[in-house]
Design a protein around this motif. Structure first.
Motif, PDB file in Angstrom:
ATOM      1  N   ILE A  23      26.520  41.807  47.947  1.00 27.19           N
ATOM      2  CA  ILE A  23      27.976  41.755  48.118  1.00 27.19           C
ATOM      3  C   ILE A  23      28.625  42.184  46.814  1.00 27.19           C
ATOM      4  CG2 ILE A  23      29.984  40.277  48.578  1.00 27.19           C
ATOM      5  CD1 ILE A  23      28.101  38.413  50.142  1.00 27.19           C
ATOM      6  N   VAL A  24      29.626  43.068  46.918  1.00 27.83           N
ATOM      7  CA  VAL A  24      30.401  43.485  45.758  1.00 27.83           C
ATOM      8  C   VAL A  24      31.874  43.354  46.117  1.00 27.83           C
ATOM      9  CG1 VAL A  24      30.994  45.366  44.184  1.00 27.83           C
ATOM     10  CG2 VAL A  24      28.648  45.142  45.022  1.00 27.83           C
ATOM     11  N   MET A  25      32.607  42.617  45.281  1.00 25.08           N
ATOM     12  CA  MET A  25      34.057  42.528  45.427  1.00 25.08           C
ATOM     13  C   MET A  25      34.648  43.063  44.134  1.00 25.08           C
ATOM     14  SD  MET A  25      34.489  38.767  47.174  1.00 25.08           S
ATOM     15  CE  MET A  25      33.239  37.903  46.226  1.00 25.08           C
ATOM     16  N   SER A  26      35.618  43.960  44.242  1.00 24.89           N
ATOM     17  CA  SER A  26      36.214  44.499  43.025  1.00 24.89           C
ATOM     18  C   SER A  26      37.714  44.656  43.197  1.00 24.89           C
ATOM     19  CB  SER A  26      35.574  45.837  42.658  1.00 24.89           C
ATOM     20  OG  SER A  26      35.857  46.812  43.627  1.00 24.89           O
ATOM     21  N   SER A  27      38.407  44.566  42.068  1.00 29.14           N
ATOM     22  CA  SER A  27      39.850  44.730  42.054  1.00 29.14           C
ATOM     23  C   SER A  27      40.206  45.743  40.976  1.00 29.14           C
ATOM     24  CB  SER A  27      40.529  43.393  41.753  1.00 29.14           C
ATOM     25  OG  SER A  27      41.899  43.604  41.467  1.00 29.14           O
ATOM     26  N   GLN A  28      40.872  46.814  41.370  1.00 24.86           N
ATOM     27  CA  GLN A  28      41.329  47.808  40.399  1.00 24.86           C
ATOM     28  C   GLN A  28      42.412  47.197  39.521  1.00 24.86           C
ATOM     29  OE1 GLN A  28      39.349  49.958  39.956  1.00 24.86           O
ATOM     30  NE2 GLN A  28      39.499  51.744  41.280  1.00 24.86           N
ATOM     31  N   HIS A  29      43.276  46.385  40.116  1.00 20.82           N
ATOM     32  CA  HIS A  29      44.403  45.796  39.391  1.00 20.82           C
ATOM     33  C   HIS A  29      43.939  44.873  38.263  1.00 20.82           C
ATOM     34  CE1 HIS A  29      48.332  44.151  38.588  1.00 20.82           C
ATOM     35  NE2 HIS A  29      47.866  42.926  38.799  1.00 20.82           N
ATOM     36  N   SER A  30      43.057  43.930  38.577  1.00 22.76           N
ATOM     37  CA  SER A  30      42.611  42.976  37.559  1.00 22.76           C
ATOM     38  C   SER A  30      41.359  43.445  36.817  1.00 22.76           C
ATOM     39  CB  SER A  30      42.340  41.613  38.186  1.00 22.76           C
ATOM     40  OG  SER A  30      41.262  41.714  39.096  1.00 22.76           O
TER      41      SER A  30
END
Length: 151
Positions: A23-30
């Protein structure tokens, strides 16, 4: 959030890698990347499995950090007889999954691990420490993302 069902997940375009976390979760904003790697070892092998998975992704995590990302790596173990390792509790707590939702997720993961391992020869599992490369398809744990998890 992307999940590695059938090994088709491509790691976010931060770095090039052949590693495929579960599982990979990513946020460009943070600029936050959360990587979860689930393992279903024999209970006696939970600690070793944790270290092995951590080491497996150390280089990838370092490359992400070099690119200015904050990285959280969660190697998580649920024993094949339903043992719930501390890594599972810590991950859910860190992600803000608490209370009844956390209890339900942990219970369902433990049940799924037991069910998945029930069809395997336990002598073979203990001898080799895994299901000899066979993948286990996990049912979705939650029908929706909990409101208290911010990604």
């Amino acid at each position: 959030m992307r999940v590695n069902f059938h090994r088709k997940l491509v790691f976010p375009g931060i770095v090039q890698t052949t590693r495929r976390p579960d599982i990979v979760m990513s946020s460009q904003h943070s600029k936050l990347v959360i990587v979860i790697e689930l393992t279903v070892p024999w209970e006696e092998g939970c600690e070793e499995a944790h270290e092995r998975k951590k080491t497996k992704f150390d280089e990838l995590m370092a490359k992400c950090r070099q690119r200015g990302r904050t990285v959280w790596l969660f190697p998580v173990e649920v024993g094949c007889r339903g043992f719930r390792a501390q890594s599972l509790w810590r991950m859910l707590q860190t992600l803000g999954i608490t209370g009844r939702t956390r209890s339900a997720v942990i219970r369902r993961l433990a049940e799924a691990a037991e069910k998945a391992c029930a069809g395997y020869d336990t002598d073979e599992i203990s001898r080799y420490g895994s299901q000899r490369g066979q993948s286990v398809v996990w049912p979705p744990l939650l029908a929706h993302q909990p409101e208290d998890v911010v990604v």
